[in-house]
Design an enzyme around this catalytic site. Structure first.
Site, PDB file in Angstrom:
ATOM      1  N   ASP A 224      73.778  60.386  36.434  1.00  0.00           N
ATOM      2  CA  ASP A 224      74.239  61.252  37.421  1.00  0.00           C
ATOM      3  C   ASP A 224      76.643  61.504  36.930  1.00  0.00           C
ATOM      4  O   ASP A 224      77.558  60.846  36.334  1.00  0.00           O
ATOM      5  CB  ASP A 224      74.440  60.417  38.261  1.00  0.00           C
ATOM      6  CG  ASP A 224      74.947  60.087  39.505  1.00  0.00           C
ATOM      7  OD1 ASP A 224      74.537  61.324  40.591  1.00  0.00           O
ATOM      8  OD2 ASP A 224      76.141  60.028  39.663  1.00  0.00           O
ATOM      9  N   GLU A 292      74.262  66.097  34.790  1.00  0.00           N
ATOM     10  CA  GLU A 292      75.434  66.111  36.001  1.00  0.00           C
ATOM     11  C   GLU A 292      75.814  66.481  35.278  1.00  0.00           C
ATOM     12  O   GLU A 292      77.462  65.759  35.577  1.00  0.00           O
ATOM     13  CB  GLU A 292      74.711  65.688  36.958  1.00  0.00           C
ATOM     14  CG  GLU A 292      75.585  66.264  38.365  1.00  0.00           C
ATOM     15  CD  GLU A 292      75.712  65.068  39.470  1.00  0.00           C
ATOM     16  OE1 GLU A 292      75.901  65.764  40.696  1.00  0.00           O
ATOM     17  OE2 GLU A 292      76.053  64.218  39.065  1.00  0.00           O
TER      18      GLU A 292
HETATM   19  C1  GLC Z   1      75.965  63.241  42.270  1.00  0.00           C
HETATM   20  C2  GLC Z   1      75.215  63.041  42.860  1.00  0.00           C
HETATM   21  C3  GLC Z   1      75.405  62.376  43.795  1.00  0.00           C
HETATM   22  C4  GLC Z   1      76.453  61.673  44.827  1.00  0.00           C
HETATM   23  C5  GLC Z   1      77.534  61.518  43.328  1.00  0.00           C
HETATM   24  C6  GLC Z   1      77.721  59.920  43.263  1.00  0.00           C
HETATM   25  O1  GLC Z   1      76.842  64.389  42.380  1.00  0.00           O
HETATM   26  O2  GLC Z   1      74.926  63.925  42.877  1.00  0.00           O
HETATM   27  O3  GLC Z   1      74.256  62.580  45.292  1.00  0.00           O
HETATM   28  O4  GLC Z   1      76.587  61.013  45.489  1.00  0.00           O
HETATM   29  O5  GLC Z   1      77.081  62.073  42.101  1.00  0.00           O
HETATM   30  O6  GLC Z   1      77.282  59.301  42.634  1.00  0.00           O
END
Ligand code: GLC
Ligand code: MG
Length: 575
Positions: A224, A292
């Site tokens: 993440d 991500e």
């Molecule tokens: C990422 C997740 C999102 C979350 C953020 C903070 O972007 O996909 O849902 O709010 O990280 O953890």
């Protein structure tokens, strides 16, 4: 850049070499299916989905042809950001179940041959975690676990944050704590305190989190918020972006040169890759890392790492979300597909994401008529396919008023701006059937409302119907087993301003052609520019409003497409 560019009139065409014959690994051939646990299936009637619910419904994933599941966070959490604010990284939140329930889910997945990937959230922890509470009290080794900084003072002597950095959820990224007489950094909600990766204790602590789950047998991690791991040690102000639509309190107002994608972040990812590769060395089974990384393309590609020091197996390809929408034409689609393929380091593996829990639904971004076309792209372009739960049935965003909004990104934006930021619309419960609450929960109140369209739009109805998004999806997943889809070359071709086509070709195997009319008018095109495609083609699968059925003939040099019609064509009636 790879391949040979051939310029034909106004169209760009490129043939990419076929991937050499070799055994592809599970993460390359599988479709990854993202389960958002709160919204998948509630087994205990509290209105929130849980692990036993997921275990009950794994049969659906098997039926769809899914090879791997990525679970959004299931860990102990105050649920400010619905699980992305973690208080204990090595335990399951009681809302979702217990570690025993997790074991059962794992066993069930194993029985069905489905891999299980967890969400690893390294950038921050909940400010209710033991770590944070101890850090607040300066108890070692936790003292430096977070990014604590002394205040600054303005001309009038008022205390102010150390710089202009902004939270992704609005407002300053700094929060004052009187107990320490310092500010701490939070790239997201105030309750999500950024961990300090300059502390060797944090680095080791988080590696232990990975080890804990690897030892419990998970098949990898989605990581993440990767870009945010490190910040400028000099804490310099970020420059203004000049984006006209952003308010001064919104993250988009600044260009994030000091808080995102710092060189050390890449090194950290490479260390985590080494760690999962060490596990692989024990039994030959790959543990995947999917990253991500919303970032400019060069910065995203760097997350693949080098041959000697690989990074993620892949950073997610969000281009079909960020660069295109319902108004994009075939040239834009062509460019976007090439933006990934041509920038990807040699020998690495692509992937195609069309939705997730942070982005409006495909059906809402592109219009419901293009759902099948977008699934064709995500599943038949070269690389791993990714599906967000509900995309297989074409779920659409729900309208949720400000007073019903629960997402902190939406709530913080306020009643005027929440619709630009709230992620609630794409997080509503999965629509299983047309019984109470779409079969999601027996509770009178679910954590987010079930979309009222569930009586028409649900999995059970789509399984019944002779033609449905679900049946198209199932067929696409089946086609992914074809060597042509796994290893064939790619040629893309904007056949007109509105018609985007691509072919997959592998010597000695049946070719596959996808053709999509993105426009709202009937289009006449020929696909003669596609190399090694025979004149006589047949429909393998068609978008649901198409008048064509599987087996219908189509001639390469003269195709008429209805508005939004999308077809998968092959050279034989059955493959
Ligand atoms: C990422 C997740 C999102 C979350 C953020 C903070 O972007 O996909 O849902 O709010 O990280 O953890
Ligand atoms: Mg529940």
């Amino acid at each position: 850049m790879k391949g040979i560019w051939v310029v034909v009139a106004l169209t760009l065409e490129v043939a990419l070499a076929a991937i050499p014959e070799e055994t592809l690994d599970w993460w390359q051939t599988s479709v990854f299916y993202q389960v958002y646990p709160r919204s998948f299936k509630d087994s205990d009637g509290d209105g929130i989905g849980d692990l036993n619910g997921i275990a009950d419904k794994l049969g659906h994933l098997k039926d769809a042809g899914i090879g791997a599941v990525w679970l959004s966070p299931i860990y102990k959490s105050p649920m400010v950001d619905f699980g992305y604010d973690i208080a204990n990284f090595t335990d399951v939140d009681p809302i979702f179940g217990t570690l025993e329930d997790f074991n059962r889910l794992q066993n069930r997945a194993k029985e069905l041959g489905i891999k299980l990937v967890l969400d690893f959230v390294p950038n921050h922890s909940s400010n209710e975690s033991d770590w944070f509470v101890k850090s607040l009290q300066r108890i070692d080794p936790y003292t430096e676990y977070y990014v604590w900084v002394d205040p600054k003072y303005d001309a009038e002597g008022n205390r102010i944050p150390p710089n202009n950095w902004l939270s992704e959820f609005g407002g300053s990224a700094w929060e004052w704590r009187a107990e320490r007489q310092q500010y701490y950094l939070h790239a997201f909600a105030v309750q999500q305190a950024d961990l300090n990766y300059n502390s060797p204790y944090v680095v080791e602590e988080m590696k232990n989190v990975l080890r804990f789950w690897l030892d419990r047998g998970v098949d990898g991690f989605r990581i993440d918020a990767v870009p945010y791991l490190f910040e400028d040690p000099e804490l310099r102000d970020e420059p203004l972006s000049g984006k006209p639509d952003a308010l001064p309190s919104e993250s988009q107002y600044l260009t994030h040169i000091y808080t995102q994608n710092l060189p050390k972040t890449y090194d950290m990812i490479q260390q985590w890759r080494q760690l999962v590769d060490e596990k692989k060395a024990e039994d030959g089974q790959t543990r995947v890392l999917m990253l991500e990384t919303y970032a400019p393309i060069d910065k995203v590609m760097a997350y693949y790492g080098s041959e000697e020091r690989p990074g993620g197996h892949f950073p997610f390809n969000f281009l079909l979300i960020s660069d295109l929408n319902k108004d994009s034409n075939a040239y834009a689609f062509n460019e976007t597909v090439h933006k990934w393929i041509d920038n990807m380091p040699e020998g690495r593996w692509a992937n195609w994401v069309i939705g997730n829990h942070d982005q409006h639904r495909v059906a809402s971004r592109y219009g419901p008529e293009l759902v099948d076309g977008l699934n064709m792209l995500a599943q038949l372009l070269p690389g791993s396919g990714i599906t967000y739960n509900g995309e297989e049935i074409g779920m659409v965003d729900a309208h949720i008023s400000f007073s019903d909004t629960v997402d902190p990104a939406g709530r913080n934006a306020g009643p005027e701006r929440y619709e630009l930021f709230s992620r609630d619309p794409e997080r509503t419960p999965f629509q299983w059937d047309d019984t109470f609450n779409s079969g999601f929960s027996t509770s009178n109140r679910t954590w987010l409302p079930v979309n009222s369209n569930y009586h028409q739009l649900n999995l059970a109805a789509q399984k019944e119907a002779p033609v449905s998004h679900y049946k198209v999806y199932q067929r696409l997943i089946e086609l992914r087993k074809q060597p042509t889809v796994q290893r064939g070359s790619l040629q893309t071709y904007p056949a007109s301003e509105k018609v985007f086509a691509f072919s997959r070709v592998l010597s000695g195997k049946i070719p596959i052609v996808v053709v999509i009319n993105l426009g709202s008018e009937t289009e006449h095109v020929n696909l003669d520019a596609l190399a090694d495609i025979p004149e006589n083609l047949v429909v393998d699968v068609a978008s649901i409003y198409s008048s064509r059925v599987a087996g219908a003939s189509v001639s390469r040099s003269d195709i008429t497409l209805d508005p939004k019609e999308a077809l998968v064509l092959t050279s034989a009636s059955q493959i």
